[in-house]
Design an enzyme around this catalytic site. Structure first.
Site, mmCIF file in Angstrom:
data_model
loop_
_atom_site.group_PDB
_atom_site.id
_atom_site.type_symbol
_atom_site.label_atom_id
_atom_site.label_comp_id
_atom_site.label_asym_id
_atom_site.label_seq_id
_atom_site.Cartn_x
_atom_site.Cartn_y
_atom_site.Cartn_z
ATOM 1 N N GLY A 80 -11.102 21.045 17.836
ATOM 2 C CA GLY A 80 -12.515 20.706 17.775
ATOM 3 C C GLY A 80 -13.149 20.813 19.144
ATOM 4 O O GLY A 80 -12.478 20.687 20.168
ATOM 5 N N ASP A 199 -24.220 6.496 17.223
ATOM 6 C CA ASP A 199 -24.083 7.902 16.834
ATOM 7 C C ASP A 199 -23.319 8.029 15.521
ATOM 8 O O ASP A 199 -22.409 8.848 15.392
ATOM 9 C CB ASP A 199 -23.369 8.691 17.940
#
Length: 354
Positions: A80, A199
């Site tokens: 990622g 977030d």
């Protein structure tokens, strides 16, 4: 005279209560600090330090062994990448692997993100929060070592175009939603100081081998004392998930996380991204589109088509209702995450009792 004595007694009680509450808070903070600083082993090398938190999983691994493995990570190990840094798969042996997040140093913002993750994650142990196993500091980069989540993120499963993406049935989606809600509720209500994530989004909800949700990525997390209602900070997060009042006030609150979770619920229900191209072309967004359809009682038109026609619309409608409460424009009308957990739990309780 009696009134003066009563007033003096009341003031004394208030002062004593205040002092006791502060003493309790200091004791809790000291215990948190002690856990962070006493339950690890270190491995030192030229220009840096490796710290591993003790756990049953790591009994057979020393910091030096971990260090040697991390120094050998290469592009083929990347699983990622994003603005926050790069994530690698660190394989210790056939049975043990970890996720290593590399954060390059060089700016105050990057340094603060690393410090926030350590500050927030130092002693958290919860089945719906990603586990931090250790960290490494070097002159040029920092590493955070997490447990590896074999099923990736909710975002990749819902929206991915690779082999990682797959159709999630309704029971699995419900399980993910409830697990993520429990994790966020733990941050808001059970951690001292409380933790505001700032977030919450589908890419920060990771999934273990049992498809159990784990809230991750605490690079923007803010700690808030129990007697506070907000923390003033710079506006940060991901477009499409941020609460509208956040832009106006710059105040991070638990209710802002609740709003973001409401957006995630809509993603789970509709299979659409908050900033889907179709919404951008129409000048709208996922939240306003869903609100309009639900107000007309046509929820079945926005449900992800991959769920098929056999999914329980009663459960889905109740989940839509929970999502819309989270997405109230007025933050005072939004539920707490503890209340959201109860609402989601009640969906299955009612269904099983009928």
């Amino acid at each position: 005279m009696a009134n003066d004595l009563g007033l003096a007694f009341y003031i004394t009680i208030c002062c004593v209560t205040f002092i006791i509450s502060k003493i309790i808070l200091m004791i809790l903070l000291y215990k948190r600090w002690k856990r962070k600083n006493m339950i690890y082993e270190e491995g030192n090398f030229s220009g840096g330090k490796m710290v591993m938190f003790r756990s049953p999983l790591l009994q057979s691994v020393t910091p030096d062994v971990f260090l040697k493995k991390t120094l050998k990570l290469s592009n083929k190990d990347i699983i990622g990448a994003g603005g926050y840094g790069t994530v690698y798969r660190l394989r210790m042996n056939e049975a043990m692997a970890f996720a290593v997040k590399r954060l390059n140093r060089g700016t105050a913002d990057r340094e603060r993100g690393f410090e926030r993750e350590l500050e927030a994650m130092g002693d958290i142990k919860h089945r719906n929060i990603i586990t931090l196993h250790g960290y490494c500091t070097t002159p040029h980069y920092n590493l955070l070592i997490y447990e590896l989540m074999p099923n990736g993120s909710l975002d990749s499963l819902l929206h991915g175009k690779s082999v990682e993406s797959k159709i999630l049935d309704w029971p699995t989606r419900y399980k993910i939603a409830l697990g993520a809600a429990r994790g966020i509720a733990y941050l808001h209500h059970d951690c001292i100081p409380h933790i505001i994530h700032r977030d919450i989004k589908s890419s920060n909800i990771l999934l273990d081998h049992n498809m159990e949700a784990r809230v991750s990525d605490f690079g923007l997390a803010t700690l808030m004392e129990p007697d506070k209602t907000h923390v003033s900070t710079f506006v940060a997060g991901t477009f499409g998930y941020l609460a509208p009042e956040y832009f106006d006030t710059g105040r991070a609150t638990a209710k802002g996380d609740v709003y973001s979770f409401g957006v995630v619920l809509l993603e789970i229900l509709t299979g659409k991204k908050p900033t889907d191209e179709a919404f951008l072309e129409e000048g709208t967004k996922l939240v306003t589109w869903v609100k309009g359809v639900v107000e007309e009682r046509r929820e079945e038109y926005v449900v992800d088509s991959s769920l098929g026609c056999s999914c329980p619309m009663d459960e889905i409608n109740k989940t839509f209702n929970a999502a819309l409460l989270c997405l109230e424009t007025d933050p005072t009308k939004r539920p707490t995450m503890a209340e959201v957990v109860k609402m989601l739990e009640q969906i299955k309780v009612r269904e099983s009792s009928t």
